[in-house]
Enzyme design. Structure first.
Site, PDB file in Angstrom:
ATOM      1  N   SER A   1      49.604   6.060  -5.543  1.00  0.00           N
ATOM      2  CA  SER A   1      49.924   6.349  -6.920  1.00  0.00           C
ATOM      3  C   SER A   1      48.775   6.097  -7.896  1.00  0.00           C
ATOM      4  O   SER A   1      48.886   6.400  -9.088  1.00  0.00           O
ATOM      5  CB  SER A   1      51.128   5.507  -7.359  1.00  0.00           C
ATOM      6  OG  SER A   1      50.848   4.119  -7.266  1.00  0.00           O
TER       7      SER A   1
ATOM      8  N   SER B   1      48.736   2.804  -2.198  1.00  0.00           N
ATOM      9  CA  SER B   1      48.385   3.439  -3.470  1.00  0.00           C
ATOM     10  C   SER B   1      46.994   3.145  -3.992  1.00  0.00           C
ATOM     11  O   SER B   1      46.567   3.748  -4.970  1.00  0.00           O
ATOM     12  CB  SER B   1      49.417   3.063  -4.540  1.00  0.00           C
ATOM     13  OG  SER B   1      50.652   3.675  -4.270  1.00  0.00           O
TER      14      SER B   1
ATOM     15  N   LYS C   1      45.401   1.302 -14.931  1.00  0.00           N
ATOM     16  CA  LYS C   1      46.417   2.215 -14.410  1.00  0.00           C
ATOM     17  C   LYS C   1      47.646   2.178 -15.313  1.00  0.00           C
ATOM     18  O   LYS C   1      48.018   1.114 -15.841  1.00  0.00           O
ATOM     19  CB  LYS C   1      46.793   1.806 -12.985  1.00  0.00           C
ATOM     20  CG  LYS C   1      47.794   2.721 -12.289  1.00  0.00           C
ATOM     21  CD  LYS C   1      48.044   2.240 -10.871  1.00  0.00           C
ATOM     22  CE  LYS C   1      49.076   3.088 -10.154  1.00  0.00           C
ATOM     23  NZ  LYS C   1      49.326   2.620  -8.763  1.00  0.00           N
TER      24      LYS C   1
END
Length: 474
Positions: free
Chosen positions: A147, A171, A71
């Site tokens: 996210s 997230s 990520k």
């Protein structure tokens, strides 16, 4: 090779490598082609040459030779650009690996790039000025969640079978739900944030992964769990490998169920149906399901999280501006990010310890609830995946943004504040073909129980073969 590649989870691909039926280099080239071809905008950085050099060495470990993505948020990897979804870090190239990345490499994963994140991971849709919108492979007009939406979109699209993710308010679980995947948020401090951080968002944020299979999630957590020297605190060690738990059916469990959010958001009928379906399945498998919910003070929960997040965001941005030799301004960040900075500026010095006291009190309330119940079943989101745009940090309608944000974190945020493990399982789809996840949460340290139940539900209601209608190629 694409279809064959996408028929396996990460452990399955690693087994093919061990049997010499495929090489890491072949797997990597397939992943690179898929990343370049898929229009979801899931992958925002690649370093193919470094990855090719690693693949040629045929990495060892439980995931030896499997392509993997990090990520684009607070996971340093030497030489791989890390922007945190923000223009403030657009040119940042780490000169070291974070410990979790070291452990991924030791497990044999071939890291070749990064997946999209919104600015500083601050919203539940993966959209940013820097990288644009990440589209949901099940419906490109809808959010992939956030996210870790880039991670979820990459896995749902078949680019990789598993991807690194993090969770500070939902997230991991929110994008897993939006994209029809499995996503587990571990117990607070289960995975170290060394060497750059002692904790994320004062303990609200944790690292792990989004996967297609439950066993990949368990094996990845086995690979990275545990403290590093100097960590301020850490989760109790597991009794044994999490991977071993996935194949074991749990003893009959007492499962509490609630469909009323903890922040007042109204639950969509499709999300109610998903929970009812999951509850019925659990009952069929011999578990007791009863309606019950912890007595959580919703306003206090939201207020404490807001103080902690805004204070951490302000500190991160001001530190970055200082490193760049200038003062932070509104033009450096997206409008809603700037509103958090301004909100932190209005805090008094005593507001932060008061917020921590609230966080600890809420954690004790939830732990007391788990003395009576083994697990808590809820919707993952209070709504189906919303359209792109409304959850952007540059959204023009702030009221609509806040309403939709509440819908996405109404069930997930509690587990970040309290520190408990929780997982989203893809057991339901709408009539229009959108995934709708359900969340199971456990007492602190309860990942083993979650993996046992998740494995049982995966066997009873398999989802691995369900693929998005949006093709994995242009």
């Amino acid at each position: 090779m694409r279809n064959d590649y996408q028929d396996y989870d990460a452990l399955g691909l690693a087994e093919l490598v061990r049997r010499r039926e495929v090489t890491p280099a072949e797997l990597l080239e397939t992943a690179l082609e898929l990343a370049a071809d898929h229009p979801s905008n899931a992958v925002v950085a690649v370093d193919p040459e470094t990855a090719r050099a690693i693949a040629q060495r045929i990495p060892k470990g439980p995931f030896g030779g499997v392509p993997f993505l990090l990520k684009d948020l607070y996971a340093e990897a030497v030489g791989l650009r890390l922007t945190n979804g923000s223009r403030m870090w657009a040119d940042y190239i780490p000169d070291h690996d974070s410990v979790i990345v070291e452990r991924y490499r030791a497990a044999g994963l071939v890291i070749f790039g990064r997946t999209a994140s919104p600015e500083l991971g601050l919203t539940t849709s993966t959209e940013s000025v820097l990288h644009g919108q990440t589209k949901n492979p099940w419906n490109p007009t809808r959010t992939a969640g956030g996210s870790s939406g880039g991670a979820a979109a990459a896995v749902a699209a078949g680019i990789v079978p598993a991807a690194h993710a993090s969770d500070g308010g939902g997230s991991i679980r929110v994008p897993a739900s939006c994209c029809g995947l499995f996503g587990l948020k571990p117990t607070r401090a289960r995975v170290t944030m060394a060497p750059d951080r002692g904790e994320g968002w004062s303990g609200l944020s944790v690292n792990h992964a989004i996967t297609r299979s439950v066993r990949d999630s368990a094996a990845l957590l086995d690979a990275v769990a545990g403290p590093a020297p100097g960590d301020p605190y850490f989760a109790p060690p597991a009794a044994g490998p999490y991977l071993d738990e996935v194949s074991k059916n749990p003893a009959p469990l007492r499962i509490a169920i609630t469909t009323s959010s903890f922040n007042g958001a109204v639950t969509d009928p499709d999300c109610l149906a998903a929970v009812a379906d999951a509850a019925a399945l659990c009952a069929e498998l011999g578990h007791t399901v009863v309606e019950a919910r912890p007595d959580i003070p919703g306003d206090e929960l939201a207020g404490a999280a807001r103080v902690v997040v805004s204070a951490n965001v302000r500190a991160s941005l001001e530190d970055r501006a200082a490193a760049l030799g200038r003062t932070l301004t509104a033009d450096d960040v997206e409008p809603i990010t700037w509103s958090l900075v301004q909100g932190a500026s209005g805090l008094g010095i005593a507001d932060y310890p008061r917020a921590l006291s609230s966080i600890h009190r809420i954690g004790r309330i939830l732990e007391s609830f788990f003395l009576e119940y083994d697990l808590l079943l809820t919707p993952t989101l209070a709504a189906i995946p919303p359209p792109l745009g409304v959850l952007s940090l540059s959204a023009s309608d702030r009221d609509a943004y806040l309403d939709r944000l509440k819908e996405t974190i109404g069930f997930t945020q509690l587990m970040n504040v309290a520190g408990n493990p929780a997982a989203s399982l893809p057991l339901h789809w709408t009539a229009d073909g959108l995934p709708v996840g359900v969340q199971f949460a456990a007492a602190a340290g309860g990942e083993a129980m979650l993996f046992r139940l998740a494995g049982q539900l995966e066997r009873a209601r398999p989802w691995f073969s369900r693929r998005p209608r949006w093709s994995s190629a242009r």
